[in-house]
Design a protein around this motif. Structure first.
Motif, PDB file in Angstrom:
ATOM      1  N   PHE A  49      46.396  45.352  46.177  1.00  0.00           N
ATOM      2  CA  PHE A  49      46.832  44.613  44.993  1.00  0.00           C
ATOM      3  C   PHE A  49      45.783  43.584  44.608  1.00  0.00           C
ATOM      4  O   PHE A  49      45.046  43.088  45.456  1.00  0.00           O
ATOM      5  N   SER A  50      45.793  43.221  43.321  1.00  0.00           N
ATOM      6  CA  SER A  50      45.010  42.069  42.873  1.00  0.00           C
ATOM      7  C   SER A  50      45.816  41.333  41.809  1.00  0.00           C
ATOM      8  O   SER A  50      46.562  41.938  41.041  1.00  0.00           O
ATOM      9  N   PHE A  51      45.681  40.012  41.806  1.00  0.00           N
ATOM     10  CA  PHE A  51      46.388  39.148  40.868  1.00  0.00           C
ATOM     11  C   PHE A  51      45.353  38.279  40.172  1.00  0.00           C
ATOM     12  O   PHE A  51      44.517  37.672  40.833  1.00  0.00           O
ATOM     13  N   GLU A  76      58.028  38.417  43.624  1.00  0.00           N
ATOM     14  CA  GLU A  76      58.035  37.855  42.272  1.00  0.00           C
ATOM     15  C   GLU A  76      58.413  36.374  42.313  1.00  0.00           C
ATOM     16  O   GLU A  76      58.320  35.672  41.315  1.00  0.00           O
ATOM     17  N   THR A 131      55.094  43.334  46.080  1.00  0.00           N
ATOM     18  CA  THR A 131      54.728  41.925  46.173  1.00  0.00           C
ATOM     19  C   THR A 131      55.884  41.094  45.640  1.00  0.00           C
ATOM     20  O   THR A 131      56.669  41.553  44.818  1.00  0.00           O
ATOM     21  N   THR A 151      43.672  38.874  46.199  1.00  0.00           N
ATOM     22  CA  THR A 151      43.639  40.323  46.487  1.00  0.00           C
ATOM     23  C   THR A 151      44.244  40.591  47.857  1.00  0.00           C
ATOM     24  O   THR A 151      44.131  39.770  48.769  1.00  0.00           O
ATOM     25  N   PHE A 185      52.487  35.960  45.618  1.00  0.00           N
ATOM     26  CA  PHE A 185      51.480  36.858  46.206  1.00  0.00           C
ATOM     27  C   PHE A 185      51.871  37.405  47.580  1.00  0.00           C
ATOM     28  O   PHE A 185      51.058  38.061  48.227  1.00  0.00           O
ATOM     29  N   LYS A 231      48.232  38.733  35.560  1.00  0.00           N
ATOM     30  CA  LYS A 231      48.132  40.190  35.556  1.00  0.00           C
ATOM     31  C   LYS A 231      48.055  40.706  36.998  1.00  0.00           C
ATOM     32  O   LYS A 231      47.309  40.171  37.814  1.00  0.00           O
ATOM     33  N   LYS A 232      48.840  41.756  37.300  1.00  0.00           N
ATOM     34  CA  LYS A 232      48.848  42.335  38.647  1.00  0.00           C
ATOM     35  C   LYS A 232      48.413  43.795  38.572  1.00  0.00           C
ATOM     36  O   LYS A 232      48.899  44.546  37.726  1.00  0.00           O
ATOM     37  N   ASN A 233      47.496  44.174  39.463  1.00  0.00           N
ATOM     38  CA  ASN A 233      47.048  45.569  39.560  1.00  0.00           C
ATOM     39  C   ASN A 233      47.432  46.118  40.926  1.00  0.00           C
ATOM     40  O   ASN A 233      47.194  45.467  41.945  1.00  0.00           O
ATOM     41  N   ALA A 234      48.031  47.318  40.929  1.00  0.00           N
ATOM     42  CA  ALA A 234      48.393  47.991  42.183  1.00  0.00           C
ATOM     43  C   ALA A 234      47.612  49.294  42.275  1.00  0.00           C
ATOM     44  O   ALA A 234      47.434  49.987  41.280  1.00  0.00           O
TER      45      ALA A 234
END
Length: 199
Positions: A62-64, A85, A83, A53, A91, A69-72
């Motif tokens: 962000f969280s991975f 790639e 972030t 995170t 990360f 799966k990535k959440n923004a």
């Protein structure tokens, strides 16, 4: 007064210790307006990775997850944060065209089966001709020096006060009185002997 000086001495030691460890934990990065900033999220080869995170000033960005799966959050979109790639910079947080609004404390936290690790940065964005960075080095160098001088001063004051207190102790006063009595007795004997020689 002695208790107050001890309190000052203790506070000084705590202050210096906090300053040293705070400097060691948080990395300070200073960049100019318009530059690109990349913050790498620690060891990317963490075994048994579960989640990573990013936060800014305590606000989630962000969280991975382990499944890729990535959440923004809206905050990251508003600040135009990205972030990486790339597998080599997995990360990593990227700030393109950095502005004053990007200043703050960033934290990357990685959770694995072995535990949680975190890295912190303090990001400072300056104008191209800003002299803040030039002033920052003397301040960073000066604070430990001031702490040291304050500690030495307090120790000297405590030592002097302790010596004075020892000199005022009842034993010291008695010894001083005995010396005075011996001196007075010696003078009296000398005076009497003078009287015998001159009738």
């Amino acid at each position: 007064m002695v208790n107050f000086l001890r309190y000052c001495c203790t506070s000084c030691v705590i202050c210096c210790t906090f300053w040293i460890f705070w400097q060691a934990e948080a990395k300070t990065i200073s960049q100019t307006v318009g530059s690109t900033v990349i913050l790498n999220c620690g060891n990317t080869s963490v075994k048994n990775f579960i989640m990573a995170t990013w936060t800014m000033n305590g606000n989630h960005l962000f969280s991975f997850s382990k499944r890729g799966k990535k959440n923004a959050t809206d905050k990251s979109v508003h600040l135009n944060l990205k972030t990486s790639e790339s597998q080599s910079q997995m990360f990593a947080l990227i700030i393109e065209d950095a502005q004053k609004s990007h200043e703050g404390n960033y934290t990357c936290e990685m959770t694995a089966d072995s535990g949680v690790s975190a890295e912190q940065w303090e990001l400072i964005i300056t104008e191209a001709n800003n002299s803040i960075e030039a002033l920052k080095i003397p301040v960073i160098a000066g604070v430990p020096s001031v702490c040291f001088l304050l500690l030495v001063t307090v120790l000297v004051i405590l030592t002097v006060r302790k010596k004075r207190a020892r000199n005022r102790s009842p034993t010291a006063i008695r010894q001083q009185k005995q010396v005075e009595d011996i001196y007075e007795n010696h003078l009296e004997i000398h005076r009497q002997q003078g009287c015998h020689h001159h009738p």
